[in-house]
Motif scaffolding. Structure first.
Motif, PDB file in Angstrom:
ATOM      1  N   LEU A  81     -34.911  24.541 -27.352  1.00  0.00           N
ATOM      2  CA  LEU A  81     -35.298  23.366 -28.133  1.00  0.00           C
ATOM      3  C   LEU A  81     -36.702  22.882 -27.785  1.00  0.00           C
ATOM      4  CD1 LEU A  81     -32.014  21.222 -28.098  1.00  0.00           C
ATOM      5  CD2 LEU A  81     -33.065  22.323 -30.083  1.00  0.00           C
ATOM      6  N   LEU A  82     -37.111  23.084 -26.536  1.00  0.00           N
ATOM      7  CA  LEU A  82     -38.386  22.539 -26.068  1.00  0.00           C
ATOM      8  C   LEU A  82     -39.501  23.579 -25.981  1.00  0.00           C
ATOM      9  CD1 LEU A  82     -37.062  20.130 -23.279  1.00  0.00           C
ATOM     10  CD2 LEU A  82     -38.013  19.503 -25.494  1.00  0.00           C
ATOM     11  N   LEU A  83     -39.213  24.809 -26.381  1.00  0.00           N
ATOM     12  CA  LEU A  83     -40.252  25.840 -26.310  1.00  0.00           C
ATOM     13  C   LEU A  83     -41.448  25.473 -27.198  1.00  0.00           C
ATOM     14  CD1 LEU A  83     -38.619  29.401 -26.474  1.00  0.00           C
ATOM     15  CD2 LEU A  83     -39.936  28.411 -24.593  1.00  0.00           C
ATOM     16  N   PRO A  84     -42.654  25.517 -26.664  1.00  0.00           N
ATOM     17  CA  PRO A  84     -43.841  25.294 -27.511  1.00  0.00           C
ATOM     18  C   PRO A  84     -43.923  26.349 -28.610  1.00  0.00           C
ATOM     19  CG  PRO A  84     -44.409  25.142 -25.176  1.00  0.00           C
ATOM     20  CD  PRO A  84     -43.010  25.676 -25.241  1.00  0.00           C
TER      21      PRO A  84
ATOM     22  N   PRO B 244     -42.314  38.172 -26.954  1.00  0.00           N
ATOM     23  CA  PRO B 244     -41.011  38.861 -26.862  1.00  0.00           C
ATOM     24  C   PRO B 244     -40.095  38.311 -25.769  1.00  0.00           C
ATOM     25  CG  PRO B 244     -42.746  40.458 -27.228  1.00  0.00           C
ATOM     26  CD  PRO B 244     -43.428  39.131 -27.028  1.00  0.00           C
ATOM     27  N   TYR B 245     -40.659  37.938 -24.636  1.00  0.00           N
ATOM     28  CA  TYR B 245     -39.872  37.385 -23.519  1.00  0.00           C
ATOM     29  C   TYR B 245     -39.047  36.188 -23.985  1.00  0.00           C
ATOM     30  CZ  TYR B 245     -39.184  34.917 -19.006  1.00  0.00           C
ATOM     31  OH  TYR B 245     -38.670  34.262 -17.909  1.00  0.00           O
ATOM     32  N   PHE B 246     -39.654  35.322 -24.789  1.00  0.00           N
ATOM     33  CA  PHE B 246     -38.958  34.141 -25.294  1.00  0.00           C
ATOM     34  C   PHE B 246     -38.172  34.439 -26.564  1.00  0.00           C
ATOM     35  CE2 PHE B 246     -42.567  32.255 -22.903  1.00  0.00           C
ATOM     36  CZ  PHE B 246     -41.833  31.573 -21.955  1.00  0.00           C
ATOM     37  N   GLN B 247     -38.642  35.378 -27.372  1.00  0.00           N
ATOM     38  CA  GLN B 247     -37.919  35.740 -28.590  1.00  0.00           C
ATOM     39  C   GLN B 247     -36.501  36.222 -28.276  1.00  0.00           C
ATOM     40  OE1 GLN B 247     -40.478  38.642 -30.528  1.00  0.00           O
ATOM     41  NE2 GLN B 247     -40.975  37.197 -32.161  1.00  0.00           N
TER      42      GLN B 247
ATOM     43  N   CYS C 114     -31.291  40.734 -23.094  1.00  0.00           N
ATOM     44  CA  CYS C 114     -31.990  39.509 -23.500  1.00  0.00           C
ATOM     45  C   CYS C 114     -32.162  38.522 -22.357  1.00  0.00           C
ATOM     46  CB  CYS C 114     -31.230  38.834 -24.643  1.00  0.00           C
ATOM     47  SG  CYS C 114     -31.021  39.867 -26.104  1.00  0.00           S
ATOM     48  N   ARG C 115     -31.489  38.759 -21.239  1.00  0.00           N
ATOM     49  CA  ARG C 115     -31.586  37.826 -20.114  1.00  0.00           C
ATOM     50  C   ARG C 115     -32.962  37.967 -19.463  1.00  0.00           C
ATOM     51  NH1 ARG C 115     -26.683  38.823 -16.274  1.00  0.00           N
ATOM     52  NH2 ARG C 115     -27.265  36.775 -15.459  1.00  0.00           N
ATOM     53  N   PRO C 116     -33.696  36.868 -19.317  1.00  0.00           N
ATOM     54  CA  PRO C 116     -35.073  36.945 -18.829  1.00  0.00           C
ATOM     55  C   PRO C 116     -35.163  36.981 -17.305  1.00  0.00           C
ATOM     56  CG  PRO C 116     -34.546  34.681 -19.357  1.00  0.00           C
ATOM     57  CD  PRO C 116     -33.322  35.497 -19.713  1.00  0.00           C
ATOM     58  N   ARG C 117     -36.211  37.598 -16.803  1.00  0.00           N
ATOM     59  CA  ARG C 117     -36.540  37.492 -15.385  1.00  0.00           C
ATOM     60  C   ARG C 117     -37.005  36.066 -15.103  1.00  0.00           C
ATOM     61  NH1 ARG C 117     -34.667  41.929 -12.509  1.00  0.00           N
ATOM     62  NH2 ARG C 117     -34.898  43.794 -13.837  1.00  0.00           N
ATOM     63  N   GLN C 118     -36.970  35.682 -13.828  1.00  0.00           N
ATOM     64  CA  GLN C 118     -37.341  34.302 -13.482  1.00  0.00           C
ATOM     65  C   GLN C 118     -38.842  34.053 -13.647  1.00  0.00           C
ATOM     66  OE1 GLN C 118     -35.182  36.208 -11.576  1.00  0.00           O
ATOM     67  NE2 GLN C 118     -33.381  35.087 -12.309  1.00  0.00           N
ATOM     68  N   ARG C 119     -39.656  35.064 -13.448  1.00  0.00           N
ATOM     69  CA  ARG C 119     -41.111  34.916 -13.631  1.00  0.00           C
ATOM     70  C   ARG C 119     -41.442  35.172 -15.094  1.00  0.00           C
ATOM     71  NH1 ARG C 119     -42.571  38.433 -10.247  1.00  0.00           N
ATOM     72  NH2 ARG C 119     -43.376  37.212  -8.479  1.00  0.00           N
TER      73      ARG C 119
ATOM     74  N   PRO D 159     -43.981  35.342 -18.602  1.00  0.00           N
ATOM     75  CA  PRO D 159     -45.346  35.845 -18.851  1.00  0.00           C
ATOM     76  C   PRO D 159     -46.388  34.729 -18.881  1.00  0.00           C
ATOM     77  CG  PRO D 159     -44.071  35.871 -20.875  1.00  0.00           C
ATOM     78  CD  PRO D 159     -43.117  35.524 -19.777  1.00  0.00           C
ATOM     79  N   ILE D 160     -45.952  33.479 -18.861  1.00  0.00           N
ATOM     80  CA  ILE D 160     -46.876  32.342 -18.831  1.00  0.00           C
ATOM     81  C   ILE D 160     -47.185  32.029 -17.368  1.00  0.00           C
ATOM     82  CG2 ILE D 160     -47.263  29.940 -19.496  1.00  0.00           C
ATOM     83  CD1 ILE D 160     -46.927  31.872 -21.868  1.00  0.00           C
ATOM     84  N   GLU D 161     -48.421  32.184 -16.988  1.00  0.00           N
ATOM     85  CA  GLU D 161     -48.804  31.961 -15.594  1.00  0.00           C
ATOM     86  C   GLU D 161     -48.442  30.540 -15.155  1.00  0.00           C
ATOM     87  OE1 GLU D 161     -53.089  31.511 -13.871  1.00  0.00           O
ATOM     88  OE2 GLU D 161     -52.648  33.668 -13.863  1.00  0.00           O
ATOM     89  N   GLY D 162     -47.716  30.440 -14.056  1.00  0.00           N
ATOM     90  CA  GLY D 162     -47.342  29.133 -13.527  1.00  0.00           C
ATOM     91  C   GLY D 162     -46.081  28.548 -14.125  1.00  0.00           C
TER      92      GLY D 162
END
Length: 561
Positions: free
Chosen positions: A363-366, A373-376, A498-503, A505-508
């Motif tokens: 809901l809060l994704l910019p 793709p990471y967020f898609q 589809c499960r993302p890694r904790q890091r 692609p957005i730095e920080g």
């Protein structure tokens, strides 16, 4: 999550229900809300009741298992890591177990976590509330397994091992075809794993016949021989599809895996990924005490979450309630600039973590991130609805145990008499049943009266001599219903990639939560491990993040707004 909990409505005909029940709504927040109804107190004749005593078992020998040792070493790396010259200020959204774990281990590593929780209660999916009578009601029925090494280490690190009430090493199933009776799988302490589990299955002849056991064992052989690669390859099949493919009789699914599927993910075997079942079987059967269960001795926010908060604050970290994030504000380069809260306050940090349920993150994704793709891939990860029901009765129910019980009901997943299993909720004269109502998708929008009516009709089958749907036997003193429209992610086939890694692609920017990539699926253990993995990624990136922060300060003229 218990291991990690549709039908037409069965109405409860309460005499003068409208006059006897008074609504007492609890404000609902984000993805969960709770409501309650109270019966006016009626004078009941005093009956002599036998004193029911909680019988807890000693803590099992977990400390020398390979998984526990590995987890303990992982924890120690934060305490022994080089101290940062300047601690990072790390903003963490969400004070569930994932956010608390992230903050705890970052504080251990010498950084300053600042935890922001939207609601006025700690715990996320293990949150609980106290009603006007002083009784607690919870978001879910939470069980702590011996096969949860990171959870078990966390209790030890906080010095609160004594807050776990260990039960006998058994799994107890209701028998729908024999109302009021139970079937047990008892794990003998004298045998090592997996022999103790095999013995427990072989000794139980009430749920499966010998031919069914043999066919099920043959069906499991590929998993035993193929190991983890085989387990991972089964993500594309539902439990039901896998059983048919392996030639396992349908009755095995009906007798065992409907209950197991609902306990693991609150859904039925036709929806659940078989990988989830195989991972659970592997965890529970490969360790001698893996399937041994413990209850927390009281409400989770005070008995588990507060010790974590105290630890975080003792090392300089901060925890703020009622701090709901309205927007993730970005810099020109697409990295996070700040968190904007609902109260208008803008908070900046050196690093940012989202430890909320995946549905809130989406809901809060910019907008500018949504094509990455990471967020898609997050779109396929959707929280599953679940309902937790608490009923206080006017008497002590006899047909129950000091243990978790698998109801094997079409509407209910698992339940427990918390007045026996939990010290804080102990009552020698009255029972309080806490039940997981699942699958709940078709019920989440139904009225409390519909839900309690359906629950009572199911309980009449479990307690035929003590409970009837019309309350002509045991009477309800009060009840609470807690609805979570989006709980743990729905573990359907093909969602594992589809499960993302904790890091990210957005730095920080980092993620934590049981939906993120870790080996314990959607569970309390998975949430804690995800927090450790998130903290590890930040510690590994600390120099880069510190340099980035210094650059930002320089560009701002030496002042952080």
């Amino acid at each position: 999550m218990v291991m990690a909990c549709c039908i037409s409505v069965l109405n409860l005909n309460l005499p003068n229900a409208s006059s006897k029940f008074n609504p007492n709504p609890i404000p609902h927040h984000s993805t969960s809300f709770s409501t309650s109804r109270f019966l006016r107190k009626q004078q009941q004749p005093q009956k002599q009741q036998p004193r029911i005593v909680c019988m807890d078992y000693p803590r099992p020998q977990l400390d020398n298992t390979a998984n526990f040792v590995e987890s303990a070493h992982f924890s120690s790396t934060f305490r022994t890591s080089p101290r940062p010259t300047k601690p990072l200020n790390i903003l963490i959204a969400g004070a569930g177990l994932a956010g608390l774990s992230t903050a705890k281990y970052l504080a251990d590593a010498g950084h300053k976590p600042i935890l922001l929780e939207a609601r006025d209660v700690l715990g996320g999916k293990i949150a609980a509330w106290q009603d006007e009578d002083g009784d607690w009601y919870e978001t879910g029925l939470h069980i702590f397994f011996g096969a949860y090494p990171n959870i078990q280490n966390l209790f030890g690190e906080l010095g609160i091992n004594d807050r776990l009430q260990w039960k006998e090493h058994s799994m107890i199933f209701a028998m729908p075809n024999k109302p009021g009776e139970f079937s047990r799988f008892d794990f003998p302490d004298v045998l090592p794993a997996p022999l103790n589990g095999i013995w427990a299955i072989l000794k139980n002849n009430e749920m499966l016949t010998w031919p069914e056991k043999v066919k099920f064992a043959i069906g499991l052989l590929p998993a035993m021989l193929g190991g983890q690669p085989y387990v991972e390859a089964q993500d594309g099949l539902s439990v039901e599809e896998w059983m048919k493919k392996q030639g396992v009789p349908e009755r095995v699914t009906d007798e065992v895996f409907i209950a197991m599927s609902k306990a693991l993910n609150f859904i039925n075997p036709d929806e659940l990924s078989m990988q989830c079942i195989l991972i659970a079987l592997n965890r529970f059967l490969q360790e001698k005490h893996g399937s041994k269960m413990a209850f927390l001795d009281g409400n989770p926010p005070e008995r588990l979450c507060m010790p974590i908060v105290d630890h975080i604050q003792s090392l300089g970290g901060e925890v703020h309630l009622n701090s709901r994030i309205q927007k993730i504000e970005l810099n020109d380069d697409g990295t996070v600039k700040s968190f904007l809260l609902n109260n208008g306050k803008v908070i900046e940090g050196d690093t940012y973590v989202f430890a909320t349920p995946v549905d809130i993150l989406k809901l809060l994704l910019p907008d500018s991130w949504k094509e990455i793709p990471y967020f898609q891939r997050l779109e396929k990860l959707v929280g599953v609805p679940v309902i937790n029901v608490h009923i206080w009765f006017d008497r002590k129910l006899k047909n129950t145990y000091d243990h978790l019980l698998f109801s094997r009901s079409s509407l209910l997943s698992v339940y427990a008499d918390m007045s026996v299993t939990c010290k804080e909720y102990y009552n020698p004269n009255q029972s309080m049943l806490e039940l997981v109502f699942a699958p709940a998708e078709e019920w989440i929008s139904r009225s409390d009266e519909d839900i309690i009516g359906a629950t009572m009709s199911e309980l009449a089958k479990l307690f035929p001599d003590e409970i009837s749907a019309d309350q002509s036997k045991a009477k309800i003193l009060k009840y609470h219903i807690v609805k979570t429209p989006r709980s743990v992610y729905k573990t359907i086939p093909n969602c594992e990639p589809c499960r993302p890694r904790q890091r990210s692609p957005i730095e920080g920017f980092y993620l934590a939560g049981d939906y993120t990539k870790q080996k314990y699926l959607a569970s309390m253990e998975g949430a804690v491990l995800s927090g450790k993995l998130c903290a590890q990624a930040i510690v590994q990136d600390a120099e880069l993040l510190a340099a980035r922060s210094q650059k930002r300060v320089a560009q701002a003229g030496g002042v952080i707004i």
